[in-house]
Design an enzyme around this catalytic site. Structure first.
Site, PDB file in Angstrom:
ATOM      1  N   CYS A 136     -53.635 -58.170  98.941  1.00 14.47           N
ATOM      2  CA  CYS A 136     -54.476 -58.061  98.259  1.00 14.47           C
ATOM      3  C   CYS A 136     -54.357 -58.138  96.475  1.00 14.47           C
ATOM      4  O   CYS A 136     -53.660 -57.120  95.951  1.00 14.47           O
ATOM      5  CB  CYS A 136     -55.162 -56.684  98.216  1.00 14.47           C
ATOM      6  N   CYS A 139     -56.003 -55.729  94.020  1.00 15.99           N
ATOM      7  CA  CYS A 139     -55.515 -54.464  94.000  1.00 15.99           C
ATOM      8  C   CYS A 139     -54.024 -54.173  93.380  1.00 15.99           C
ATOM      9  O   CYS A 139     -54.104 -53.595  92.838  1.00 15.99           O
ATOM     10  CB  CYS A 139     -55.168 -53.973  95.744  1.00 15.99           C
ATOM     11  N   ASP A 140     -53.418 -55.041  93.979  1.00 14.30           N
ATOM     12  CA  ASP A 140     -51.957 -54.879  93.392  1.00 14.30           C
ATOM     13  C   ASP A 140     -51.293 -55.969  92.460  1.00 14.30           C
ATOM     14  O   ASP A 140     -50.394 -55.687  91.828  1.00 14.30           O
ATOM     15  CB  ASP A 140     -50.840 -54.976  94.385  1.00 14.30           C
TER      16      ASP A 140
END
Ligand code: NAP
Length: 311
Positions: A136, A139-140
């Site tokens: 992701c 997200c990261d």
């Protein structure tokens, strides 16, 4: 614990498909029950801003969008259970949806359980999740400021993630197992024009390196044409190799296709079992957009209403 109430419709999944189905079913006075899971909101909850949801001239925050959809559903009489559905009994009417020890009876069900990331399945990949391996980017990605990362895949997701990651990383290399992309031309062109993104073709990741350091230090690559093995230095690896539909609940109960997506009738959300409908990514390999999910959730609720009226 079994409730004697027989619901008109139970919706399993609290992403754009499930919540749109709930809004429509609620407005049609079906008092829908949404089993939204422990992590409601669906896959959008791991993204940040959404630029392509109609009606928002400015990018909308994904959590805000999903929060509003939920409120909208609630305002039309939807109730929610923030746990996972654990079992379905579709052998006779009314159908039974189990949530742990609790059992709910219902005339119809809308399956809107979505999809999740696909992993390559390497032991080293699994060990390094959260230590530089991620599926992701949204997200990261911010953790990789001024770092060098790779993106594995050759589809639209790989292009999208590479461009997104280039906002943080100093260099992004897209590693693809072939020479031709599966991604659309426009996405490939946009990525090619990005000065921070490079491409490496005919290559697959054989091993993720850095276990003893506790963080990704590189990957071992295999040339798919020559079988030559090389080491490639990087600080992070992002997987963008497709998704897996969440069909555990309906496995062997509903017809699925060769990619494990629930099969629905053409121009319909009807599944292979009467009174059971499917909406969103769990039945959509091709589009996988919030708006198409929402659209199919709307279709499912309308079809539930027609199904109940016909009986
Ligand atoms: P996809 O189109 O199925 O592409 C997956 C890519 O990963 C392919 O290039 C595939 O290689 C590669 N791959 C699969 N398994 C692999 C493995 N084990 N090792 C190495 N590579 C592997 O999936 P996607 O990119 O997630 O896109 C899915 C759908 O969503 C598409 O219809 C896409 O158009 C859509 N989408 C649209 C947007 C947008 O419009 N903004 C953004 C994202 C996704 P091969 O090509 O060799 O099979």
């Amino acid at each position: 614990m079994e409730s004697t109430k027989i619901h008109k419709v139970i919706i399993i999944g609290g992403g754009p498909a499930g919540l749109t189905a709930a809004i429509y079913a609620g407005r049609a006075e079906m008092q829908p029950l949404v089993i939204e899971g422990f992590e409601p909101g669906g896959q959008l909850m791991i993204t940040t801003k959404i630029e392509n949801f109609p009606g928002f001239a400015e990018p909308v925050d994904a959590r805000e969008l999903m929060g509003n959809m939920r409120k909208q559903a609630e305002s039309y009489g939807t109730s929610f259970i923030s746990e996972n559905a654990t079992e379905l009994d579709l052998s006779k009417q009314p159908y039974v949806v189990k949530v742990g020890e609790k059992e709910f009876q219902t005339k119809t069900i809308i399956i809107a359980t979505g999809a999740k990331a696909r992993w390559m399945g390497l032991e080293s990949e699994q060990k390094m999740i959260g230590r530089g391996v991620s599926a992701c980017a949204t997200c990261d990605g911010p953790f990789f400021k001024d770092k060098e990362v790779i993106v594995v895949g050759g589809g639209d997701s790989a292009m999208e993630e590479a461009n997104f990651l280039s906002k943080f990383a100093s260099k992004v290399t897209v590693i693809h197992r072939r020479e031709e992309f599966r991604a659309s031309k426009v996405m490939v062109e946009r990525t090619r024009e990005n000065p921070k993104v490079e491409f490496l073709f005919n290559s697959v990741v054989e091993e993720v390196l850095g276990e003893s350091e506790g963080k990704v230090t590189g990957v071992k690559l295999k040339d798919t044409k020559t079988s030559e093995i090389t080491e490639f230095k990087c600080d992070g690896m992002f997987l963008a190799i497709g998704r897996i539909p969440n069909i555990e609940l309906v496995k062997d109960k509903l017809k699925t296709d060769e990619n494990n997506y629930i099969v629905t009738e053409t121009d319909s959300s009807k599944t292979s079992v009467e009174g059971v409908f499917a909406a969103g990514d769990v039945q959509d390999y091709t589009f996988r957009q919030a708006i198409t999910s929402a659209g199919s959730g709307c279709m499912a609720a309308i079809e539930v209403e027609r199904f109940l009226n016909e009986r």
